[in-house]
Scaffold this motif. Sequence first.
Motif, short mmCIF file in Angstrom:
data_model
loop_
_atom_site.label_atom_id
_atom_site.label_comp_id
_atom_site.label_asym_id
_atom_site.label_seq_id
_atom_site.Cartn_x
_atom_site.Cartn_y
_atom_site.Cartn_z
N ALA A 116 0.74 -0.94 -0.01
CA ALA A 116 0.01 -0.20 -0.11
C ALA A 116 0.75 1.09 -0.07
O ALA A 116 0.64 2.18 -0.45
CB ALA A 116 -0.88 0.19 1.38
N THR B 205 -6.67 -1.48 4.68
CA THR B 205 -7.26 -1.01 6.18
C THR B 205 -8.04 -2.39 6.84
O THR B 205 -8.03 -2.38 7.94
CB THR B 205 -8.21 0.21 5.69
N THR C 36 -5.18 0.68 -0.53
CA THR C 36 -5.28 0.95 0.82
C THR C 36 -6.73 0.51 1.53
O THR C 36 -6.40 0.16 2.76
CB THR C 36 -5.59 2.60 0.53
N VAL C 37 -7.85 0.38 0.87
CA VAL C 37 -9.13 -0.31 1.54
C VAL C 37 -8.65 -1.65 1.86
O VAL C 37 -9.17 -1.98 3.19
CB VAL C 37 -10.11 -0.30 0.40
N LEU D 62 -6.34 3.51 -3.91
CA LEU D 62 -7.78 3.38 -3.23
C LEU D 62 -8.18 1.87 -3.10
O LEU D 62 -8.11 1.39 -1.78
CB LEU D 62 -8.74 4.00 -3.98
N SER E 207 -3.94 4.04 7.04
CA SER E 207 -4.73 3.51 5.95
C SER E 207 -5.89 4.27 5.79
O SER E 207 -6.53 4.57 4.70
CB SER E 207 -4.94 2.09 5.99
N ALA E 208 -6.83 4.35 6.94
CA ALA E 208 -8.08 5.00 7.04
C ALA E 208 -7.98 6.45 6.33
O ALA E 208 -8.85 6.90 5.74
CB ALA E 208 -8.74 4.85 8.35
N PHE F 238 -10.45 8.83 -1.58
CA PHE F 238 -12.11 8.56 -1.95
C PHE F 238 -12.59 9.91 -2.39
O PHE F 238 -13.23 10.22 -3.35
CB PHE F 238 -12.97 7.90 -0.85
N CYS G 87 -7.38 6.31 2.83
CA CYS G 87 -8.84 5.91 2.02
C CYS G 87 -9.49 7.15 1.97
O CYS G 87 -10.07 7.32 0.80
CB CYS G 87 -9.36 4.83 2.82
#
Length: 203
Positions: free
Chosen positions: A83, A110, A106-107, A103, A168-169, A176, A172
């Motif tokens: 990531a 997470t 990264t999701v 994205l 990560s959050a 997004f 994200c």
Amino acid sequence: MAVEVSRDLTVQVLEDINIVKLTDRQQALRAAIQRGEPKCLGVSQVMLGLMVMSYSIPLHFTEVTEVVSLGVPWWSGLTFITAGVVAIFLDKQCTMKILQVCLIVTVVSTVLSVVAVIIYSVDIDKNPELPCVKTLHDNCSEKYYATRLSRGLKSSLLLFTLAQTAISAILCFLLFRQRRSFGHYASLTDSSSPAALISSDLN
């Protein structure tokens, strides 16, 4: 592409307003992503992944628990590194396709971070530190030191994984938001011709 024919029949190719607009939007996308500092967040992810993997090495010399048997530090660390590398690459090559790939990765990072946090928490709870039983030389048993080391390492890995979950959050959320803002505009380099790009944008 706009073409102008003058009275003496010379043809001039003018700048297409749509291409200029798309170029401006692409530059705005790059500026918006760089404001989110994906490179810094990516480097943080890579460093956390390396730390998780290196801190897990001594666990193989202590009692094997669920964390070691499931290989949690290894797959979570590799996910963090992947990531991070994609986020660093996004900073260099800023296109909508790479943004979408970043994205998705990264999701996944997470979600796996949350899974790893759960496994670490359950493992720490199931394997408490043993009490110190004195031996002949007035020292505690080896089992006590082994469980104490294992618990300390797992606590460190849990903290690193919590930090990774937060990073990560955040990444994200930023990706997004950028994808939603610039989703209607494709990269100029993603299409083979300006006409194809214009038609895909108008549809």
